[in-house]
Scaffold this active site. Structure first.
Site, PDB file in Angstrom:
ATOM      1  N   ASP A 132      74.139  87.107 -71.089  1.00 41.27           N
ATOM      2  CA  ASP A 132      75.090  86.977 -69.979  1.00 41.27           C
ATOM      3  C   ASP A 132      75.035  85.587 -69.355  1.00 41.27           C
ATOM      4  OD1 ASP A 132      75.974  89.186 -67.196  1.00 41.27           O
ATOM      5  OD2 ASP A 132      77.119  87.871 -68.517  1.00 41.27           O
ATOM      6  N   LYS A 134      76.341  82.530 -67.886  1.00 36.79           N
ATOM      7  CA  LYS A 134      77.586  82.018 -67.298  1.00 36.79           C
ATOM      8  C   LYS A 134      77.225  81.419 -65.944  1.00 36.79           C
ATOM      9  CE  LYS A 134      78.748  86.697 -65.770  1.00 36.79           C
ATOM     10  NZ  LYS A 134      79.674  87.823 -65.953  1.00 36.79           N
ATOM     11  N   ASN A 137      75.607  83.281 -63.081  1.00 35.97           N
ATOM     12  CA  ASN A 137      74.224  83.795 -63.197  1.00 35.97           C
ATOM     13  C   ASN A 137      73.191  82.687 -63.162  1.00 35.97           C
ATOM     14  OD1 ASN A 137      75.177  86.360 -63.421  1.00 35.97           O
ATOM     15  ND2 ASN A 137      75.222  86.337 -65.664  1.00 35.97           N
ATOM     16  N   ASP A 150      70.040  85.938 -63.624  1.00 36.41           N
ATOM     17  CA  ASP A 150      70.601  87.270 -63.791  1.00 36.41           C
ATOM     18  C   ASP A 150      69.591  88.223 -64.416  1.00 36.41           C
ATOM     19  OD1 ASP A 150      72.901  89.136 -63.961  1.00 36.41           O
ATOM     20  OD2 ASP A 150      72.233  89.105 -66.039  1.00 36.41           O
ATOM     21  N   THR A 168      83.890  88.858 -66.746  1.00 34.70           N
ATOM     22  CA  THR A 168      84.845  88.102 -67.540  1.00 34.70           C
ATOM     23  C   THR A 168      84.519  88.200 -69.031  1.00 34.70           C
ATOM     24  OG1 THR A 168      85.499  85.886 -68.156  1.00 34.70           O
ATOM     25  CG2 THR A 168      83.369  86.089 -67.101  1.00 34.70           C
TER      26      THR A 168
END
Ligand SMILES: COc1cccc(-c2nc(Nc3cc(C)[nH]n3)cc3ccccc23)c1
Length: 281
Positions: A132, A134, A137, A150, A168
């Site tokens: 994850d 991005k 995070n 995250d 997203t």
């Protein structure tokens, strides 16, 4: 070490995350500053995946020690809430800085990607796939160092939990959005794709496949993106070597850290980046 709420002086609320609020806090005995994340058990839908996911992620996060990974010092709970005692990152959410500045100069983006590659190498050595990566995070420390913050991590091969697409699509690699792949098998190489998306977004200010959900899906599946001509050819080269459909052909993290674009801007190349900073690049 047993922790409980009375050990902390609660400061200002820092903000709201997905499942709870985050407060500045100070441990009374040591005056140690930390961030206290409060999750309401009621909101974690008993017995659903989320509660188990929080428990598993606490397990993972507690055993990690790396300057670019936000530390989880401990946790405790009362009848209604779960409390996570987290490292405090003084400059908050990286994506707020990115939105405010529109995009990062190449020297700054390269230093952030070098830190991300270092953190991901550490995670992959421990067989943790982040899944994850991005801007949302990532937090920033007071010295501008970045910290992956995250908890959505999975260990080893993924379980069959469908990646909750509440967030997203932009950062998902082809092998995670391809339907029909029966057991959703993917490896650490998913993080290499996301690192490529992150590099692009740092330099361009928007994600490479940003579009309507249907079009984003199509464009990811074909790695259909173009890098603006004003991005340096070294940066473009790195992005192109990470956003590769075949996971096994993506540039390994060791080679990311030795890529000319990273070497040019990393600490050793202080002169170059200082000169570019001076020119306000
Ligand atoms: C939605 O906005 C949110 C949510 C949660 C935290 C912040 C925030 N966090 C931190 N630092 C943190 C947070 C954690 C878990 N460790 N260190 C610092 C900030 C500074 C200014 C504004 C906001 C901040 C924002």
């Amino acid at each position: 070490k047993q922790f409980h709420l009375g050990m902390f002086e609660i400061g200002r609320p820092l903000g709201k995350g997905k499942f709870g609020r985050v407060y500045l806090a100070r441990e009374r005995g040591s005056n140690f500053i930390c961030a206290l994340k409060v999750l309401y058990k009621a909101e974690l839908q008993h017995g659903s995946g989320v509660e188990k996911q929080v428990r598993r992620e606490i397990e993972i996060q507690s055993n990690l020690r790396h300057p670019n990974i936000l530390k989880l010092y401990g946790h405790f709970h009362d009848s209604k809430r779960i409390f996570l005692i987290l490292e405090f990152a003084g400059k908050g959410e990286l994506y707020k800085h990115l939105r405010r500045e529109n995009r990062f100069p190449e020297w700054k983006a390269a230093q952030y990607i070098a830190q991300m590659a270092s953190a991901l190498r550490y995670l992959h050595r421990k067989h943790v796939i982040h899944r994850d990566i991005k801007p949302e995070n990532i937090l920033m420390g007071i010295h501008g160092e970045i910290k992956i913050s995250d908890f959505g991590w999975s260990v080893h091969a993924p379980n069959n939990r469908r990646a909750t697409l509440c967030g997203t699509l932009d950062y998902l690699p082809p092998e995670m959005i391809k339907s029909g792949s029966n057991d959703n098998w993917y490896t650490e190489k998913v993080d290499l794709w996301s690192l490529g998306v992150l590099t692009y977004e740092f330099l361009v200010g928007e994600a490479p496949f940003e579009d309507t959900p249907v079009m984003t899906h199509k464009r990811i599946a074909r790695a259909d993106m173009t890098v603006p001509e004003w991005v340096s050819k070294e940066a473009k080269d790195l992005i192109k070597k990470l956003l590769v459909l075949d996971p096994d052909k993506r540039l390994p993290l060791e080679e990311v850290q030795n890529h000319p674009w990273i070497i040019k801007h990393c600490v050793k190349g202080e002169r170059v980046s200082n000169r570019e900073k001076a020119q306000g690049k």
